[in-house]
Design a protein around this motif. Structure first.
Motif, mmCIF file in Angstrom:
data_model
loop_
_atom_site.group_PDB
_atom_site.id
_atom_site.type_symbol
_atom_site.label_atom_id
_atom_site.label_comp_id
_atom_site.label_asym_id
_atom_site.label_seq_id
_atom_site.Cartn_x
_atom_site.Cartn_y
_atom_site.Cartn_z
ATOM 1 N N TYR A 233 -17.695 6.855 -16.063
ATOM 2 C CA TYR A 233 -18.464 5.629 -16.145
ATOM 3 C C TYR A 233 -18.448 4.829 -14.853
ATOM 4 C CZ TYR A 233 -13.825 3.913 -16.694
ATOM 5 O OH TYR A 233 -12.513 3.662 -16.485
ATOM 6 N N HIS A 234 -17.420 4.942 -14.049
ATOM 7 C CA HIS A 234 -17.352 4.234 -12.778
ATOM 8 C C HIS A 234 -16.285 4.874 -11.910
ATOM 9 C CE1 HIS A 234 -13.464 2.161 -13.167
ATOM 10 N NE2 HIS A 234 -13.740 2.124 -14.448
ATOM 11 N N GLU A 235 -16.215 4.401 -10.694
ATOM 12 C CA GLU A 235 -15.220 4.945 -9.778
ATOM 13 C C GLU A 235 -13.868 4.291 -10.011
ATOM 14 O OE1 GLU A 235 -16.332 5.330 -5.655
ATOM 15 O OE2 GLU A 235 -18.369 4.878 -6.265
ATOM 16 N N ASN A 236 -12.830 5.038 -9.820
ATOM 17 C CA ASN A 236 -11.475 4.539 -9.960
ATOM 18 C C ASN A 236 -11.124 3.705 -8.738
ATOM 19 O OD1 ASN A 236 -8.781 4.225 -10.525
ATOM 20 N ND2 ASN A 236 -8.492 6.337 -11.140
ATOM 21 N N ILE A 237 -10.376 2.615 -8.914
ATOM 22 C CA ILE A 237 -9.999 1.805 -7.749
ATOM 23 C C ILE A 237 -8.767 2.365 -7.048
ATOM 24 C CG2 ILE A 237 -11.066 -0.283 -8.623
ATOM 25 C CD1 ILE A 237 -8.272 -1.345 -9.142
ATOM 26 N N ASN A 238 -7.963 3.151 -7.762
ATOM 27 C CA ASN A 238 -6.824 3.792 -7.105
ATOM 28 C C ASN A 238 -7.346 4.747 -6.038
ATOM 29 O OD1 ASN A 238 -5.040 2.454 -8.699
ATOM 30 N ND2 ASN A 238 -4.555 4.189 -10.005
ATOM 31 N N GLY A 239 -6.755 4.681 -4.865
ATOM 32 C CA GLY A 239 -7.183 5.547 -3.777
ATOM 33 C C GLY A 239 -8.182 4.906 -2.834
ATOM 34 N N LYS A 240 -8.689 3.714 -3.160
ATOM 35 C CA LYS A 240 -9.612 3.022 -2.254
ATOM 36 C C LYS A 240 -8.808 2.312 -1.166
ATOM 37 C CE LYS A 240 -13.345 2.070 -5.472
ATOM 38 N NZ LYS A 240 -14.567 2.537 -4.907
ATOM 39 N N ARG A 241 -9.436 2.076 -0.037
ATOM 40 C CA ARG A 241 -8.824 1.324 1.057
ATOM 41 C C ARG A 241 -8.722 -0.136 0.630
ATOM 42 N NH1 ARG A 241 -6.388 4.730 4.234
ATOM 43 N NH2 ARG A 241 -5.862 2.884 5.441
ATOM 44 N N LEU A 242 -7.646 -0.798 0.999
ATOM 45 C CA LEU A 242 -7.446 -2.218 0.729
ATOM 46 C C LEU A 242 -7.510 -2.946 2.065
ATOM 47 C CD1 LEU A 242 -6.797 -4.169 -1.593
ATOM 48 C CD2 LEU A 242 -4.383 -3.900 -1.021
ATOM 49 N N ILE A 243 -8.509 -3.827 2.198
ATOM 50 C CA ILE A 243 -8.775 -4.506 3.462
ATOM 51 C C ILE A 243 -8.812 -6.008 3.214
ATOM 52 C CG2 ILE A 243 -10.448 -4.766 5.350
ATOM 53 C CD1 ILE A 243 -11.351 -1.877 4.720
ATOM 54 N N THR A 244 -8.191 -6.771 4.117
ATOM 55 C CA THR A 244 -8.194 -8.224 3.977
ATOM 56 C C THR A 244 -9.507 -8.793 4.518
ATOM 57 O OG1 THR A 244 -7.234 -8.698 6.136
ATOM 58 C CG2 THR A 244 -5.697 -8.268 4.314
ATOM 59 N N HIS A 245 -9.777 -10.055 4.175
ATOM 60 C CA HIS A 245 -10.962 -10.739 4.701
ATOM 61 C C HIS A 245 -10.901 -10.897 6.212
ATOM 62 C CE1 HIS A 245 -13.620 -12.720 1.513
ATOM 63 N NE2 HIS A 245 -13.065 -11.667 0.983
ATOM 64 N N GLN A 246 -9.696 -10.790 6.760
ATOM 65 C CA GLN A 246 -9.540 -10.884 8.212
ATOM 66 C C GLN A 246 -9.754 -9.529 8.885
ATOM 67 O OE1 GLN A 246 -7.188 -12.134 5.974
ATOM 68 N NE2 GLN A 246 -8.030 -14.186 6.133
ATOM 69 N N GLY A 247 -10.025 -8.480 8.099
ATOM 70 C CA GLY A 247 -10.321 -7.169 8.660
ATOM 71 C C GLY A 247 -9.122 -6.253 8.804
ATOM 72 N N GLU A 248 -7.953 -6.654 8.304
ATOM 73 C CA GLU A 248 -6.758 -5.816 8.406
ATOM 74 C C GLU A 248 -6.759 -4.754 7.302
ATOM 75 O OE1 GLU A 248 -1.889 -6.195 8.220
ATOM 76 O OE2 GLU A 248 -3.116 -7.983 7.980
ATOM 77 N N ASP A 249 -6.614 -3.505 7.693
ATOM 78 C CA ASP A 249 -6.532 -2.393 6.745
ATOM 79 C C ASP A 249 -5.092 -2.270 6.281
ATOM 80 O OD1 ASP A 249 -6.498 0.025 5.359
ATOM 81 O OD2 ASP A 249 -7.788 1.048 6.800
ATOM 82 N N LEU A 250 -4.838 -2.583 5.007
ATOM 83 C CA LEU A 250 -3.472 -2.584 4.482
ATOM 84 C C LEU A 250 -3.007 -1.203 4.053
ATOM 85 C CD1 LEU A 250 -3.617 -5.853 2.351
ATOM 86 C CD2 LEU A 250 -2.705 -5.547 4.665
ATOM 87 N N GLY A 251 -3.931 -0.359 3.629
ATOM 88 C CA GLY A 251 -3.572 0.971 3.159
ATOM 89 C C GLY A 251 -4.399 1.362 1.945
#
Length: 152
Positions: free
Chosen positions: A82-100
């Motif tokens: 039904y939709h994509e899983n959120i696990n495994g997606k990149r986590l990025i802050t509004h300041q542009g920092e890629d957290l993992g």
């Protein structure tokens, strides 16, 4: 507060003792809140149904109880993918920092409000530094490739 990893694969029962299925995922609204729990039913063909958070009577260590089992209107049947899983997606802050990469979601079970994301910065970082959790106040923007959050 709950995490998805604690709920995953827990059986869900009605107050009458009927097993509805097992938790396989969460549905997150456009406003960034968990609003439904997705259950998989093991039949010849895989089926999934959703239960809204307000129908959950109690969360236990070995299962979840659902109220209003007589009213099937709350148990919405849906296609399994039904939709994509959120696990495994990149986590990025509004300041542009890629957290993992997202590994888990922390949410308030009574309101469905997501309060944080557990993420991994890589295998060795996980071993040496332990869990990383980004706490949020505002709803995230969940996109196809990444989740954009405001961190506090």
């Amino acid at each position: 507060m709950r995490t998805f990893s604690i709920l995953k694969n827990l059986p869900v029962y009605t107050e009458q003792g009927e097993k509805l299925g097992e938790v396989c995922d969460l549905m997150i609204s456009q406003s960034g809140k968990v609003h439904k729990v997705v259950l998989s039913k093991k039949h010849f063909f895989k089926k999934a149904i959703t239960i809204s958070l307000d129908q959950i009577f109690t969360y236990g260590p070995n299962g979840i109880l659902v109220k209003n089992a007589d009213e099937q209107t709350g148990h919405e049947k849906m296609p399994f993918s039904y939709h994509e899983n959120i696990n495994g997606k990149r986590l990025i802050t509004h300041q542009g920092e890629d957290l993992g990469i997202v590994k888990d979601v922390y949410f308030q079970e009574d309101l469905g409000t997501i309060v944080g994301y557990e993420f991994s910065d890589g295998f060795f970082s996980d071993i040496t530094e332990g869990k990383h959790i980004a706490r949020t106040i505002l709803p995230a923007a969940i996109g196809k490739d990444a989740i954009i959050i405001n961190v506090n």
